[in-house]
Design an enzyme around this catalytic site. Structure first.
Site, PDB file in Angstrom:
ATOM      1  N   GLU A  80       4.696  -4.907  -1.292  1.00 18.22           N
ATOM      2  CA  GLU A  80       3.960  -4.060  -2.233  1.00 18.22           C
ATOM      3  C   GLU A  80       4.038  -4.587  -3.664  1.00 18.22           C
ATOM      4  O   GLU A  80       3.774  -3.851  -4.617  1.00 18.22           O
ATOM      5  CB  GLU A  80       4.504  -2.625  -2.195  1.00 18.22           C
ATOM      6  CG  GLU A  80       4.268  -1.900  -0.894  1.00 18.22           C
ATOM      7  CD  GLU A  80       2.818  -1.506  -0.662  1.00 18.22           C
ATOM      8  OE1 GLU A  80       1.926  -1.985  -1.396  1.00 18.22           O
ATOM      9  OE2 GLU A  80       2.576  -0.723   0.276  1.00 18.22           O
ATOM     10  N   HIS A  99       8.481   3.045  -5.299  1.00 19.60           N
ATOM     11  CA  HIS A  99       7.636   3.454  -4.173  1.00 19.60           C
ATOM     12  C   HIS A  99       8.535   3.742  -2.992  1.00 19.60           C
ATOM     13  O   HIS A  99       9.456   2.974  -2.686  1.00 19.60           O
ATOM     14  CB  HIS A  99       6.646   2.344  -3.824  1.00 19.60           C
ATOM     15  CG  HIS A  99       5.970   2.545  -2.498  1.00 19.60           C
ATOM     16  ND1 HIS A  99       5.295   3.701  -2.179  1.00 19.60           N
ATOM     17  CD2 HIS A  99       5.885   1.750  -1.405  1.00 19.60           C
ATOM     18  CE1 HIS A  99       4.806   3.594  -0.950  1.00 19.60           C
ATOM     19  NE2 HIS A  99       5.165   2.423  -0.456  1.00 19.60           N
ATOM     20  N   HIS A 101       8.864   6.194   1.013  1.00 19.59           N
ATOM     21  CA  HIS A 101       8.252   6.979   2.078  1.00 19.59           C
ATOM     22  C   HIS A 101       9.076   8.235   2.320  1.00 19.59           C
ATOM     23  O   HIS A 101       9.462   8.535   3.453  1.00 19.59           O
ATOM     24  CB  HIS A 101       8.154   6.150   3.366  1.00 19.59           C
ATOM     25  CG  HIS A 101       7.361   4.899   3.229  1.00 19.59           C
ATOM     26  ND1 HIS A 101       7.329   3.932   4.215  1.00 19.59           N
ATOM     27  CD2 HIS A 101       6.562   4.433   2.233  1.00 19.59           C
ATOM     28  CE1 HIS A 101       6.549   2.932   3.833  1.00 19.59           C
ATOM     29  NE2 HIS A 101       6.082   3.219   2.619  1.00 19.59           N
ATOM     30  N   HIS A 162       0.805   7.398   3.624  1.00 21.10           N
ATOM     31  CA  HIS A 162       1.686   6.296   3.214  1.00 21.10           C
ATOM     32  C   HIS A 162       2.999   6.787   2.607  1.00 21.10           C
ATOM     33  O   HIS A 162       4.057   6.609   3.195  1.00 21.10           O
ATOM     34  CB  HIS A 162       0.926   5.405   2.221  1.00 21.10           C
ATOM     35  CG  HIS A 162       1.603   4.107   1.920  1.00 21.10           C
ATOM     36  ND1 HIS A 162       0.920   2.990   1.476  1.00 21.10           N
ATOM     37  CD2 HIS A 162       2.907   3.750   1.949  1.00 21.10           C
ATOM     38  CE1 HIS A 162       1.781   2.001   1.276  1.00 21.10           C
ATOM     39  NE2 HIS A 162       2.992   2.440   1.550  1.00 21.10           N
TER      40      HIS A 162
END
Length: 224
Positions: A80, A99, A101, A162
């Site tokens: 990413e 970032h 999850h 996502h």
């Protein structure tokens, strides 16, 4: 004003510590998340497929904001990296990008649902709500573009099917916001069991943001 990044060796130590805290505080699992911090001419980012508990400061990858590695023989950066680079290039006030999850936020993102102003703490991301960007494949310019749109005037957003992204003027702030987004997502999912909860009005949320600015708290302080 954003915090000025420190010397790179100290930033490497701080980034590794923050990455490990992502797992211990429950917003990340395994190697699925990624974290970056701005350095002169580019960024440091977590490497691909290396568990955080095994990661050392030397394992972090230094890239310019076009994705070119600064050091020969460096590890492969997170898949990413483009998302991080595009955010740092577009948002000059931002110093760190996280970032992950996280489970509750990702559950909402799998339904393409934003977090509305059902609770005053949604203002922590800088606005009335926490938007959800449409789905795009990971690592793509399309994902970056959709995320940047959802992040307009915000320090956090969900990514459809996502996960979530949180920004900060420091690694600590980015992690604090990610934790708060996950908490809000959990509360919202619980509240939905009784039906869609009532929402605070724009004027009520503006009062909250003003109080945040006065208290130097969260996104309101960053914007103030």
């Amino acid at each position: 004003m954003p915090a000025v990044p420190g010397p790179e060796p100290e930033l490497r130590r701080q980034l590794v510590a923050a990455a490990r805290r992502m797992n211990t505080c429950g917003v990340n699992q395994g190697t699925s998340g990624n974290l970056s911090v701005r350095i002169p001419g580019g960024m440091l980012i977590t490497p691909s497929s290396l568990p955080y508990e095994q990661m050392e400061p030397a394992d972090l990858v230094a890239l310019d904001l076009a994705g070119a590695p600064r050091d020969a023989g460096a590890r492969r950066p997170s898949s990413e990296w483009r998302l991080h680079a595009d955010i740092l290039r577009s948002r000059l006030e931002i110093q760190a990008v996280l970032h992950c999850h996280s489970i509750q936020a990702t559950a909402l993102a799998c339904h393409g649902r934003a977090i509305p102003p059902f609770h005053y703490m949604t203002a922590v991301a800088g606005g009335d709500d926490i938007r959800c960007a449409p789905y795009a494949p990971f690592g793509t310019a399309e994902l970056s573009g959709l995320a940047l749109e959802a992040l307009t005037d915000r320090l956090a957003c969900l990514l459809g099917q996502h996960g979530q992204v949180a920004l900060g003027d420091s690694l600590d702030q980015a992690l604090r916001i990610a934790i708060e987004v996950e908490t809000l997502a959990h509360m919202y999912l619980q509240a939905l069991q009784l039906g869609e909860p009532p929402q605070l009005s724009p004027s009520q949320m503006e009062v909250v943001r003003r109080q945040f600015r006065e208290l130097h708290y969260g996104a309101g302080a960053a914007a103030g």
